[in-house]
Design a protein around this motif. Structure first.
Motif, PDB file in Angstrom:
ATOM      1  N   ALA A 173      12.949  49.586   4.764  1.00  0.00           N
ATOM      2  CA  ALA A 173      13.169  49.122   3.366  1.00  0.00           C
ATOM      3  C   ALA A 173      14.106  48.086   3.282  1.00  0.00           C
ATOM      4  O   ALA A 173      13.917  47.008   2.587  1.00  0.00           O
ATOM      5  CB  ALA A 173      13.937  50.372   2.722  1.00  0.00           C
ATOM      6  N   LEU A 174      15.097  47.612   4.241  1.00  0.00           N
ATOM      7  CA  LEU A 174      16.005  46.589   4.316  1.00  0.00           C
ATOM      8  C   LEU A 174      15.287  45.168   4.599  1.00  0.00           C
ATOM      9  O   LEU A 174      15.302  44.123   3.976  1.00  0.00           O
ATOM     10  CB  LEU A 174      17.163  46.806   5.189  1.00  0.00           C
ATOM     11  N   PHE A 176      12.154  44.923   3.924  1.00  0.00           N
ATOM     12  CA  PHE A 176      11.203  44.746   2.641  1.00  0.00           C
ATOM     13  C   PHE A 176      12.205  43.713   1.555  1.00  0.00           C
ATOM     14  O   PHE A 176      11.639  42.937   1.046  1.00  0.00           O
ATOM     15  CB  PHE A 176      10.635  45.896   2.179  1.00  0.00           C
ATOM     16  N   ALA A 177      13.409  44.390   1.469  1.00  0.00           N
ATOM     17  CA  ALA A 177      14.081  43.765   0.602  1.00  0.00           C
ATOM     18  C   ALA A 177      14.648  42.605   0.796  1.00  0.00           C
ATOM     19  O   ALA A 177      14.372  41.614  -0.068  1.00  0.00           O
ATOM     20  CB  ALA A 177      15.268  44.849   0.427  1.00  0.00           C
ATOM     21  N   THR A 178      14.954  42.342   2.262  1.00  0.00           N
ATOM     22  CA  THR A 178      15.303  41.003   2.513  1.00  0.00           C
ATOM     23  C   THR A 178      14.068  39.979   2.468  1.00  0.00           C
ATOM     24  O   THR A 178      14.330  38.709   1.979  1.00  0.00           O
ATOM     25  CB  THR A 178      15.518  40.972   4.156  1.00  0.00           C
ATOM     26  N   ALA A 179      12.799  40.283   3.002  1.00  0.00           N
ATOM     27  CA  ALA A 179      11.726  39.264   2.686  1.00  0.00           C
ATOM     28  C   ALA A 179      11.470  38.992   1.414  1.00  0.00           C
ATOM     29  O   ALA A 179      11.235  38.024   1.153  1.00  0.00           O
ATOM     30  CB  ALA A 179      10.519  40.002   3.350  1.00  0.00           C
ATOM     31  N   THR A 180      11.441  40.133   0.495  1.00  0.00           N
ATOM     32  CA  THR A 180      11.227  39.936  -1.082  1.00  0.00           C
ATOM     33  C   THR A 180      12.312  38.747  -1.794  1.00  0.00           C
ATOM     34  O   THR A 180      11.893  38.069  -2.448  1.00  0.00           O
ATOM     35  CB  THR A 180      11.181  41.148  -1.459  1.00  0.00           C
ATOM     36  N   MET A 181      13.715  39.044  -1.412  1.00  0.00           N
ATOM     37  CA  MET A 181      14.556  38.082  -1.909  1.00  0.00           C
ATOM     38  C   MET A 181      14.511  36.760  -1.208  1.00  0.00           C
ATOM     39  O   MET A 181      14.534  35.697  -2.049  1.00  0.00           O
ATOM     40  CB  MET A 181      15.786  38.872  -1.557  1.00  0.00           C
ATOM     41  N   LEU A 182      14.179  36.754  -0.004  1.00  0.00           N
ATOM     42  CA  LEU A 182      13.948  35.303   0.515  1.00  0.00           C
ATOM     43  C   LEU A 182      12.756  34.531  -0.246  1.00  0.00           C
ATOM     44  O   LEU A 182      12.945  33.311  -0.447  1.00  0.00           O
ATOM     45  CB  LEU A 182      13.656  35.369   2.122  1.00  0.00           C
ATOM     46  N   ALA A 183      11.751  35.312  -0.633  1.00  0.00           N
ATOM     47  CA  ALA A 183      10.580  34.865  -1.262  1.00  0.00           C
ATOM     48  C   ALA A 183      10.852  34.172  -2.330  1.00  0.00           C
ATOM     49  O   ALA A 183      10.597  33.156  -2.997  1.00  0.00           O
ATOM     50  CB  ALA A 183       9.401  35.884  -1.209  1.00  0.00           C
ATOM     51  N   LEU A 184      11.760  35.046  -3.245  1.00  0.00           N
ATOM     52  CA  LEU A 184      12.272  34.621  -4.424  1.00  0.00           C
ATOM     53  C   LEU A 184      13.234  33.400  -4.548  1.00  0.00           C
ATOM     54  O   LEU A 184      13.030  32.600  -5.284  1.00  0.00           O
ATOM     55  CB  LEU A 184      12.989  35.800  -5.143  1.00  0.00           C
ATOM     56  N   PHE A 185      14.242  33.279  -3.351  1.00  0.00           N
ATOM     57  CA  PHE A 185      15.157  32.220  -3.752  1.00  0.00           C
ATOM     58  C   PHE A 185      14.638  30.934  -2.848  1.00  0.00           C
ATOM     59  O   PHE A 185      14.871  29.938  -3.204  1.00  0.00           O
ATOM     60  CB  PHE A 185      16.344  32.708  -2.886  1.00  0.00           C
ATOM     61  N   LEU A 204      10.585  45.857  -7.725  1.00  0.00           N
ATOM     62  CA  LEU A 204      10.012  46.229  -6.315  1.00  0.00           C
ATOM     63  C   LEU A 204      10.980  46.834  -5.309  1.00  0.00           C
ATOM     64  O   LEU A 204      10.641  47.742  -4.680  1.00  0.00           O
ATOM     65  CB  LEU A 204       9.490  44.905  -5.934  1.00  0.00           C
ATOM     66  N   ILE A 205      12.269  46.267  -5.285  1.00  0.00           N
ATOM     67  CA  ILE A 205      13.313  46.759  -4.417  1.00  0.00           C
ATOM     68  C   ILE A 205      13.658  48.105  -4.933  1.00  0.00           C
ATOM     69  O   ILE A 205      13.915  48.905  -4.011  1.00  0.00           O
ATOM     70  CB  ILE A 205      14.556  45.825  -4.419  1.00  0.00           C
ATOM     71  N   THR A 210      13.710  53.704  -3.541  1.00  0.00           N
ATOM     72  CA  THR A 210      13.122  55.090  -4.013  1.00  0.00           C
ATOM     73  C   THR A 210      12.425  56.039  -3.132  1.00  0.00           C
ATOM     74  O   THR A 210      12.701  57.223  -2.834  1.00  0.00           O
ATOM     75  CB  THR A 210      12.738  55.271  -5.472  1.00  0.00           C
ATOM     76  N   ILE A 211      11.223  55.372  -2.582  1.00  0.00           N
ATOM     77  CA  ILE A 211      10.447  55.818  -1.428  1.00  0.00           C
ATOM     78  C   ILE A 211      11.287  56.234  -0.370  1.00  0.00           C
ATOM     79  O   ILE A 211      11.163  57.451   0.175  1.00  0.00           O
ATOM     80  CB  ILE A 211       9.248  55.131  -1.504  1.00  0.00           C
TER      81      ILE A 211
END
Length: 704
Positions: A173-174, A176-185, A204-205, A210-211
């Protein structure tokens, strides 16, 4: 079936929109727009004009004034009640009117927002913007899948190294969150698209964690339930894995639906949608939340057939009522109803989760008391504090809207919320300190290799920490209560001064209690005794078992437990400090060879020193000091030895047994008092025998 459900949902939504629109159209005074479109009122009939003229006459006015003056309190109360009810009704009508008006203008707002959004995408390149949105939507899942594949062989080893069951689920999960935030920034976004992308990433995060958290809870509950089954627990404290999995799926669906609905509503603001339009869309999306909750209630496992349907209907009506409160704008009542239903269950789930962590063998909380308390009490405190602060904000908005200028209500609300937070912090602090002190008290006892200093330090800790724990509990409670009272606007200065005066009065009236407490403080200051030591004081003696602020508990060697106030102890004789000298007195006959006796006793002392059981406790071995005195029938000799406190009794018994055997082997006799009786008893016996013989020869009976 899915098409049928979709068609039914569209019908429900259309019906709700139509009802809201009709309610707004037929309600006079809902809004300025609707009131402007109403036709002018018709002229009143003749009877009404006559009644109005009659009410203007002086006699009617005087009678009405007299009636109002006769019962002003009831009239004022009635007016207040009517004003409150009228205010609530007007608030609901204005809110519904605003939302229904937004429903009419929603198509035009959607058209304007679509034009703005698509024009921005066209200006920045359609393919580029689609690729960027796909990147933030898919990159996290792709990187997480690659990480899972790369570390699939080390997953079990990583979990064992971390000592937690959380690791295999939290790390993906971490990632996933790191990759998504890097894609945003890392990507450049135009203003509107950036706002939409941010809320999408947050949603998304949230759904990913939650899952993650739900899966961890299900696994922990399943492991704890399996552990209880292995131990043969007849009444399990954990729900089954099937039940946990059912509620995990429903709650995860609810949270994910809510997060993406929130993202959709938040995305509407930069696109130019009005607040009323966002509220309308939120209410429509709220129907989905309502359906998820109702479906969970009706399909929950282990439902009682007799009472299950009644509870299901009651909860369904309750959920509909909550949705109605939300639609009519009573948010504070909505959240109050949500708290009443959900807060106890959320706290129960947190307790089950912490208990499952403690029961899991791989849990990092298995041997960490403070971490367990921080997680258990900390999670409870955060949940309750967050709920109180959020509800306080909603109540503050309600007070400003419905009771403007009523500062006392705001002050009391802030004081109550601050008091809840303070009490939660005090409870958390107390349980953390208590866990630390209890951990120190429950540490493993000292082994046989511990030095005397270590034993003394351990006994000192066992003595002082319970008293410090009790004092700290009182201090934390008093400070927390004073802070709560101060937050409620009560001046605590006079209370402290009054408490001082009352304390002086109580001190004069309860001098014995004060004497006991102060005496106990000085006993502890002087280190007069510790837990586990044997003391004597007057007629009281025994092993110190426990302390309080006022008394000490002594366990007599025969079993009785005596509670002695400190003020009654007086001089204390401690039989467990440093060393003790044991003296033995023996009585031997006057013809005893004292030199030989001294050698025998010296040999016994050497034997005691060679005994591995007694040698560690002997400071000076058994020796003969010499002749103590000459008695009437014996010579009294004195023996002595120096041992550690409390060990002299066992060594003395064994030494006496060895002395008895050694004296017997060496011909040394113990002296005992004897009695000798003198007289002419033999002549009397001879005369009696002669008389008996004479009677026998004469043939008579022997004399008595």
């Amino acid at each position: 079936m899915e098409r049928g459900m979709a068609g039914g949902l569209k019908t429900v939504i259309s019906g709700i929109v139509t009802l809201l629109a009709l309610f707004s159209a037929v309600s006079p005074g809902f809004s300025q727009t609707s009131s402007a479109q109403l036709p002018a009122a018709a002229a009143p009939p003749a009877q009404v004009r006559e009644m109005m003229q009659l009410m203007q006459t002086p006699e009617v006015k005087q009678w009405m004034s007299a009636q109002m003056a006769a019962n002003p309190a009831a009239d004022a109360a009635t007016q207040n009640q009517m004003s409150v009810l009228s205010g609530l009704l007007q608030h609901a009508r204005r809110h519904v009117s605003m939302v229904s008006d937004a429903a009419m203008t929603l198509p035009s707002q959607i058209a304007n927002a679509s034009g703005l959004f698509w024009s921005e995408i066209a200006a920045n390149g359609f393919a580029r913007m689609v690729a960027q949105f796909l990147a933030i939507l898919l990159l996290g899942a792709i990187v997480e899948s690659v990480a899972r594949y790369a570390f699939r062989r080390r997953r079990r080893r990583l979990a064992e190294m971390a000592g937690m069951h959380l690791t295999p689920r939290v790390i993906p999960a971490l990632v996933f969150a790191t990759a998504t935030m890097l894609a945003l920034f890392s990507l450049s976004w135009p203003p509107l698209s950036q706002s939409v992308a941010i809320v999408c990433v947050i949603a998304l995060i949230v759904q990913r964690f939650t899952i993650c958290v739900g899966g961890v809870l299900v696994d922990l509950i399943g492991l704890a339930r399996a552990d209880e089954e292995q131990q043969g627990v007849t009444v399990p404290t954990m729900p089954g894995r099937a039940v946990a999995l059912f509620w995990y799926r429903r709650c995860a669906t609810f949270v994910i639906y809510f997060s993406f609905g929130w993202a959709a509503i938040q995305s509407m603001e930069p696109l130019g949608f009005s607040p009323s339009a966002r509220l309308f869309v939120g209410y429509i999306l709220g129907i989905g939340l309502l359906l998820i909750a109702v479906e969970a209630v009706w399909s929950r496992p282990h439902k009682d057939e007799k009472r299950g349907h009644g509870i299901s209907w009651a909860l369904t009506v309750y959920f509909l009522l909550l949705w109605g409160l939300w639609v009519t704008g009573f948010n504070w009542l909505l959240w109050l109803g949500i708290y009443m239903l959900m807060l106890p269950r959320v706290l129960a789930v947190s307790t089950i989760a912490v208990k499952s962590l403690r029961q899991t063998e791989a849990s990092f909380l298995a041997t960490r008391r403070i971490a367990t308390v921080l997680l258990d009490r900390g999670v409870r405190a955060l949940i309750i504090a967050f709920a109180a602060i959020w509800l306080g904000q909603l109540l503050g908005v309600g007070a400003d809207t419905m009771a403007a200028g009523d500062k006392m209500v705001d002050k009391i609300a802030r004081g109550v919320i601050g008091g809840i937070v303070i009490l939660l912090a005090a409870d958390l602090l107390w349980h953390v300190v208590k866990a630390y002190i209890d951990g120190k008290l429950l540490d493993s006892p000292l082994d046989g290799t511990a030095t005397d200093e270590e034993k003394a330090k351990h006994a000192r800790i066992q003595t002082l920490l319970p008293i410090f724990r009790n004092i700290l509990a009182v201090v934390i409670a008093v400070i927390a209560v004073l802070m709560v009272l101060s937050g409620l606007g009560i001046e605590i200065g006079p209370l402290i001064a009054g408490a001082g005066v009352v304390g002086v009065a109580v001190g004069f009236g309860a001098q014995t209690i004060v004497k006991d407490v102060i005496s106990g403080m000085f006993y502890l200051w002087d280190d007069a005794f510790r837990v586990g030591e044997y003391i004597e004081s007057g007629s009281h003696k025994g092993v110190v078992e426990a302390f309080s602020l006022r008394s000490v508990k002594l366990r007599h060697h025969r079993g009785p437990l005596t509670t002695v106030p400190f003020g009654e102890l007086g001089a204390v004789k401690n039989l467990n400090r440093d060393w003790t000298i044991d003296k033995i007195s023996l009585n031997v006959k006057y013809d005893t060879d004292l030199v030989k006796a001294k050698k025998v006793i010296k040999q016994i002392g050497q034997t005691l020193l060679e005994n591995p059981e007694f040698a560690p406790h002997i400071i000076e071995t058994l020796k003969m000091k010499g002749v103590e005195q000459f008695g009437e029938f014996a010579i009294e000799i004195r023996l002595s030895m120096m041992t550690k406190p409390g060990e002299q009794f066992v060594i003395r018994r064994n030494a006496l047994a060895m002395i008895r055997n050694a004296f017997s082997e060496n011909g040394i006799e113990f002296a005992v008092p004897t009695v000798q009786v003198a007289g002419d008893r033999g002549a009397e016996l001879d005369a009696a025998v002669a008389r008996y013989a004479e009677h026998a020869r004469a043939g008579g009976e022997p004399a008595a």
